[in-house]
Write a protein that holds these residues in place. Structure first.
Motif, short mmCIF file in Angstrom:
data_model
loop_
_atom_site.label_atom_id
_atom_site.label_comp_id
_atom_site.label_asym_id
_atom_site.label_seq_id
_atom_site.Cartn_x
_atom_site.Cartn_y
_atom_site.Cartn_z
N ALA A 89 11.98 43.82 39.00
CA ALA A 89 12.80 42.99 39.88
C ALA A 89 11.95 41.92 40.56
O ALA A 89 12.34 40.75 40.64
N GLN A 90 10.78 42.32 41.04
CA GLN A 90 9.87 41.36 41.68
C GLN A 90 9.35 40.33 40.66
O GLN A 90 9.25 39.15 40.97
N PHE A 91 9.06 40.81 39.47
CA PHE A 91 8.54 39.92 38.43
C PHE A 91 9.59 38.88 38.04
O PHE A 91 9.28 37.68 37.93
N ARG A 92 10.81 39.31 37.83
CA ARG A 92 11.87 38.38 37.42
C ARG A 92 12.16 37.36 38.52
O ARG A 92 12.43 36.19 38.24
N GLU A 93 12.10 37.79 39.77
CA GLU A 93 12.32 36.85 40.87
C GLU A 93 11.21 35.80 40.89
O GLU A 93 11.48 34.61 41.13
N TRP A 94 9.98 36.23 40.64
CA TRP A 94 8.86 35.28 40.61
C TRP A 94 8.99 34.32 39.44
O TRP A 94 8.72 33.12 39.56
N CYS A 95 9.42 34.81 38.28
CA CYS A 95 9.55 33.97 37.08
C CYS A 95 10.54 32.84 37.29
O CYS A 95 10.29 31.70 36.88
N GLY A 96 11.66 33.14 37.91
CA GLY A 96 12.70 32.14 38.08
C GLY A 96 13.50 31.97 36.80
O GLY A 96 13.44 32.79 35.88
N GLU A 97 14.26 30.88 36.74
CA GLU A 97 15.12 30.61 35.60
C GLU A 97 14.46 29.63 34.63
O GLU A 97 13.47 28.99 34.95
N ASP A 98 15.04 29.50 33.44
CA ASP A 98 14.59 28.55 32.43
C ASP A 98 13.10 28.71 32.13
O ASP A 98 12.28 27.83 32.41
N ILE A 99 12.76 29.85 31.57
CA ILE A 99 11.37 30.17 31.27
C ILE A 99 11.20 30.56 29.80
O ILE A 99 12.17 30.94 29.13
N VAL A 100 9.99 30.42 29.33
CA VAL A 100 9.60 30.88 28.01
C VAL A 100 8.32 31.68 28.17
O VAL A 100 7.37 31.22 28.84
N PHE A 101 8.27 32.87 27.59
CA PHE A 101 7.08 33.71 27.69
C PHE A 101 6.07 33.35 26.60
O PHE A 101 6.43 33.06 25.45
N LEU A 102 4.80 33.39 26.96
CA LEU A 102 3.70 33.25 26.03
C LEU A 102 2.81 34.48 26.17
O LEU A 102 2.48 34.89 27.29
N THR A 103 2.45 35.09 25.05
CA THR A 103 1.57 36.25 25.07
C THR A 103 0.43 36.02 24.09
O THR A 103 0.52 35.17 23.21
N TRP A 104 -0.65 36.77 24.25
CA TRP A 104 -1.74 36.70 23.28
C TRP A 104 -1.63 37.94 22.39
O TRP A 104 -2.22 38.97 22.65
N GLY A 105 -0.82 37.84 21.36
CA GLY A 105 -0.58 38.97 20.48
C GLY A 105 0.89 39.31 20.43
O GLY A 105 1.72 38.76 21.17
N PHE A 106 1.22 40.27 19.56
CA PHE A 106 2.61 40.66 19.36
C PHE A 106 3.03 41.87 20.21
O PHE A 106 4.21 42.16 20.31
N ASP A 107 2.09 42.56 20.81
CA ASP A 107 2.42 43.86 21.41
C ASP A 107 3.15 43.76 22.74
O ASP A 107 4.05 44.56 23.01
#
Length: 330
Positions: A89-107
């Protein structure tokens, strides 16, 4: 629109421990214990950061290998950790709207979705994401091999300023790399980059995967592959011992084999071997349906092999000793 560079650390039960035998509502590869994220703007500026410790609910005892690698102790999780739903819940509030995730790897995204499902939480907000490794490869050397974060940093001349194997530290270093990439072009060309990667069997989970499992502490490659085609080669449906055919080597210490259960038919097995900090071998194993894209790729690879070679026993004689099976070449 903002890019959220995400990295996580997760705990896994020690093989054979009571925790490893728990039957969970959803199969997970690990229980998240730390979330780290850094925002990168469309102007490629590295912006604010997020970090939170997560108190494990199912795998409460920290695997000593995980603790050694990350530096996280059980006392810290007890003192700083919050329940996973609250952390999200805290993480999603910080992210906000209209976002795209980037990760280093598939996991990371897969682990996140498994944990969300385990807690009965919605996974829709994770739909837009890219593996930054694929964009980095496409915009640097064009290779399909997975690059370590350290290697990518060296390519761009980025000095490490945060601890490794720390969720926020790794997310921050990944964000510095992403800020030097053309992310819009990378997103537009991502499908082609991903296709090239999957065709080389470099770790992407293809459609049709029905089982995943990680094995630890094999003495060497030969022992690991022997176990994967022997006592650990079990049918994902009934658990019966399956009969393998032949391992085909792929780039990046990966192998694939077509195994058969007497009752439930054939399954495609893909494994990736990696070295643990103590020098022993870790195996990531994926099992696919026989009609999956992965199994079709195996069939194409088998067709290229010499038919006579396929039917010939793969044995060689040691000097001054008895014959032994020949291991796949890397």
């Amino acid at each position: 629109m903002n890019y959220i560079v995400l990295d996580m650390e997760w705990n896994q039960p020690w093989p054979g421990s009571p925790s490893s035998k728990k039957v969970l509502p959803v199969q997970i590869r690990g229980e998240i214990i730390q979330i780290g994220a850094v925002r990168v703007t469309e102007e490629k500026e590295v912006a604010d950061e997020f970090q939170i410790m997560v108190k494990p609910k199912y795998y409460r005892h920290l695997n000593r290998r995980v603790s050694k690698l990350t530096g996280i102790k059980e006392t810290r999780l007890r003192e700083e950790g919050v329940p996973f739903p609250e952390a999200i819940a805290q993480f999603r509030e910080w992210c906000g709207e209209d976002i795209v995730f980037l990760t280093w790897g598939f996991d990371d995204i897969g682990i996140l979705r498994e944990n969300l499902q385990l807690h009965g939480l919605n996974t829709d907000f994770t739909e837009k994401w890219y593996n930054a490794q694929m964009i980095f490869n496409a915009q640097t050397d064009g290779s399909t091999s997975q690059k370590a974060l350290k290697t990518a940093m060296e390519t761009f001349g980025i000095e490490a300023s945060r601890p490794a194997h720390d969720a926020l530290g790794d997310a921050y270093h990944t964000a510095l790399i992403c800020a030097r990439l053309d992310l819009k072009r990378g997103a537009a060309e991502y499908d082609e980059a991903l296709k090239n990667h999957e065709n080389g069997f470099h770790g992407a989970e293809l459609p049709g995967c029905i089982a995943r499992k990680v094995f630890y502490d094999f003495a060497d490659k030969r022992t690991a592959l022997s176990a994967m085609s022997g006592e650990e080669n079990l049918c994902p449906i009934c658990g019966a011992r399956m009969l393998g055919s032949r391992w085909f080597a792929q780039p990046g210490h990966r192998y694939m084999d077509l195994a058969a259960c007497p009752e439930h038919g054939k399954f495609l097995i893909r494994v990736r071997l990696s070295q643990q900090p103590d020098g022993r071998v870790r195996v990531s194993r994926l099992t696919y349906e026989a009609t999956s894209e992965a199994a079709e790729a195996y069939a194409r690879r088998a067709e290229k092999a010499d038919p006579e070679e396929n039917s010939r026993p793969r044995r060689r004689r040691r000097r001054g000793g008895s014959p032994r099976a020949e291991a796949p070449k890397e």
